[in-house]
Design a protein around this motif. Structure first.
Motif, PDB file in Angstrom:
ATOM      1  N   LEU A  24     -99.612 -65.674  39.937  1.00  0.00           N
ATOM      2  CA  LEU A  24     -98.473 -64.758  40.004  1.00  0.00           C
ATOM      3  C   LEU A  24     -98.313 -63.943  38.732  1.00  0.00           C
ATOM      4  O   LEU A  24     -97.947 -62.771  38.779  1.00  0.00           O
ATOM      5  CB  LEU A  24     -97.183 -65.543  40.274  1.00  0.00           C
ATOM      6  N   CYS A  25     -98.602 -64.554  37.594  1.00  0.00           N
ATOM      7  CA  CYS A  25     -98.471 -63.836  36.315  1.00  0.00           C
ATOM      8  C   CYS A  25     -99.422 -62.652  36.229  1.00  0.00           C
ATOM      9  O   CYS A  25     -99.162 -61.699  35.505  1.00  0.00           O
ATOM     10  CB  CYS A  25     -98.700 -64.786  35.146  1.00  0.00           C
ATOM     11  N   ALA A  26    -100.516 -62.722  36.958  1.00  0.00           N
ATOM     12  CA  ALA A  26    -101.511 -61.650  36.928  1.00  0.00           C
ATOM     13  C   ALA A  26    -101.345 -60.666  38.092  1.00  0.00           C
ATOM     14  O   ALA A  26    -102.123 -59.724  38.223  1.00  0.00           O
ATOM     15  CB  ALA A  26    -102.911 -62.248  36.949  1.00  0.00           C
ATOM     16  N   SER A  27    -100.351 -60.891  38.939  1.00  0.00           N
ATOM     17  CA  SER A  27    -100.145 -60.039  40.114  1.00  0.00           C
ATOM     18  C   SER A  27     -99.699 -58.641  39.717  1.00  0.00           C
ATOM     19  O   SER A  27     -98.945 -58.474  38.755  1.00  0.00           O
ATOM     20  CB  SER A  27     -99.078 -60.640  41.024  1.00  0.00           C
ATOM     21  N   PRO A  28    -100.100 -57.648  40.506  1.00  0.00           N
ATOM     22  CA  PRO A  28     -99.629 -56.280  40.250  1.00  0.00           C
ATOM     23  C   PRO A  28     -98.166 -56.129  40.688  1.00  0.00           C
ATOM     24  O   PRO A  28     -97.605 -57.010  41.344  1.00  0.00           O
ATOM     25  CB  PRO A  28    -100.552 -55.428  41.123  1.00  0.00           C
ATOM     26  N   VAL A  29     -97.576 -55.014  40.367  1.00  0.00           N
ATOM     27  CA  VAL A  29     -96.216 -54.694  40.794  1.00  0.00           C
ATOM     28  C   VAL A  29     -96.172 -54.721  42.321  1.00  0.00           C
ATOM     29  O   VAL A  29     -97.081 -54.202  42.979  1.00  0.00           O
ATOM     30  CB  VAL A  29     -95.801 -53.302  40.262  1.00  0.00           C
ATOM     31  N   ASP A  30     -95.135 -55.358  42.880  1.00  0.00           N
ATOM     32  CA  ASP A  30     -95.047 -55.453  44.339  1.00  0.00           C
ATOM     33  C   ASP A  30     -94.348 -54.241  44.949  1.00  0.00           C
ATOM     34  O   ASP A  30     -93.992 -53.294  44.237  1.00  0.00           O
ATOM     35  CB  ASP A  30     -94.379 -56.769  44.766  1.00  0.00           C
ATOM     36  N   GLU A  31     -94.133 -54.276  46.262  1.00  0.00           N
ATOM     37  CA  GLU A  31     -93.545 -53.127  46.967  1.00  0.00           C
ATOM     38  C   GLU A  31     -92.086 -52.879  46.589  1.00  0.00           C
ATOM     39  O   GLU A  31     -91.532 -51.824  46.905  1.00  0.00           O
ATOM     40  CB  GLU A  31     -93.668 -53.288  48.494  1.00  0.00           C
TER      41      GLU A  31
ATOM     42  N   CYS B 216     -88.878 -73.588  38.121  1.00  0.00           N
ATOM     43  CA  CYS B 216     -89.542 -72.448  37.502  1.00  0.00           C
ATOM     44  C   CYS B 216     -88.494 -71.440  37.028  1.00  0.00           C
ATOM     45  O   CYS B 216     -87.539 -71.145  37.742  1.00  0.00           O
ATOM     46  CB  CYS B 216     -90.455 -71.783  38.527  1.00  0.00           C
ATOM     47  N   PHE B 217     -88.682 -70.943  35.814  1.00  0.00           N
ATOM     48  CA  PHE B 217     -87.904 -69.831  35.288  1.00  0.00           C
ATOM     49  C   PHE B 217     -88.832 -68.625  35.297  1.00  0.00           C
ATOM     50  O   PHE B 217     -89.920 -68.679  34.718  1.00  0.00           O
ATOM     51  CB  PHE B 217     -87.439 -70.112  33.855  1.00  0.00           C
ATOM     52  N   CYS B 218     -88.433 -67.572  35.971  1.00  0.00           N
ATOM     53  CA  CYS B 218     -89.260 -66.364  36.064  1.00  0.00           C
ATOM     54  C   CYS B 218     -88.666 -65.271  35.179  1.00  0.00           C
ATOM     55  O   CYS B 218     -87.470 -64.991  35.264  1.00  0.00           O
ATOM     56  CB  CYS B 218     -89.290 -65.829  37.483  1.00  0.00           C
ATOM     57  N   LEU B 219     -89.506 -64.668  34.376  1.00  0.00           N
ATOM     58  CA  LEU B 219     -89.127 -63.476  33.634  1.00  0.00           C
ATOM     59  C   LEU B 219     -89.802 -62.325  34.357  1.00  0.00           C
ATOM     60  O   LEU B 219     -91.037 -62.260  34.424  1.00  0.00           O
ATOM     61  CB  LEU B 219     -89.584 -63.573  32.177  1.00  0.00           C
ATOM     62  N   LEU B 220     -88.987 -61.457  34.942  1.00  0.00           N
ATOM     63  CA  LEU B 220     -89.493 -60.383  35.802  1.00  0.00           C
ATOM     64  C   LEU B 220     -89.017 -59.022  35.319  1.00  0.00           C
ATOM     65  O   LEU B 220     -87.917 -58.892  34.778  1.00  0.00           O
ATOM     66  CB  LEU B 220     -88.983 -60.583  37.234  1.00  0.00           C
ATOM     67  N   GLU B 221     -89.856 -58.029  35.568  1.00  0.00           N
ATOM     68  CA  GLU B 221     -89.478 -56.643  35.335  1.00  0.00           C
ATOM     69  C   GLU B 221     -89.251 -56.023  36.702  1.00  0.00           C
ATOM     70  O   GLU B 221     -90.062 -56.231  37.612  1.00  0.00           O
ATOM     71  CB  GLU B 221     -90.642 -55.928  34.648  1.00  0.00           C
ATOM     72  N   GLY B 222     -88.157 -55.325  36.863  1.00  0.00           N
ATOM     73  CA  GLY B 222     -87.880 -54.693  38.141  1.00  0.00           C
ATOM     74  C   GLY B 222     -86.784 -53.662  38.005  1.00  0.00           C
ATOM     75  O   GLY B 222     -86.067 -53.640  36.995  1.00  0.00           O
ATOM     76  N   PRO B 223     -86.629 -52.823  39.012  1.00  0.00           N
ATOM     77  CA  PRO B 223     -85.666 -51.725  38.922  1.00  0.00           C
ATOM     78  C   PRO B 223     -84.204 -52.175  38.945  1.00  0.00           C
ATOM     79  O   PRO B 223     -83.359 -51.546  38.319  1.00  0.00           O
ATOM     80  CB  PRO B 223     -85.988 -50.853  40.121  1.00  0.00           C
TER      81      PRO B 223
END
Length: 81
Positions: free
Chosen positions: A18-25, A42-49
């Motif tokens: 998942l850490c290597a996944s591209p930006v999703d839809e 799990c603690f997720c640090l995510l970039e998103g709009p």
């Protein structure tokens, strides 16, 4: 940037993928994941709009977050002059 926490329904190897996944839809990208193997959390640090995109990102794979919060990275903080 958003931080969330939830139980992990998949393997540690999947988390690394998942850490290597591209930006999703929804425009969401994994920045990093922090995993506690003993508690299966799990603690997720995510970039998103926005928060809605983060929620959709998790809903797509049937993951319910305990919480999601918008965060800033301290290293990127620039104090006013």
């Amino acid at each position: 940037m958003f931080l969330d926490v939830h139980k992990v329904p998949f393997s540690e190897a999947n988390l690394k993928e998942l850490c290597a996944s591209p930006v999703d839809e929804f425009g969401v990208r994994h920045v990093n994941l922090f995993y506690n193997k003993d508690t299966n959390v799990c603690f997720c640090l995510l970039e998103g709009p926005d928060m809605e995109a983060i929620e959709k990102h998790h809903s797509k794979v049937n993951i319910k977050c305990e919480w999601i919060t918008e965060v800033s990275l301290a290293r990127d903080f620039k104090p006013p002059i």
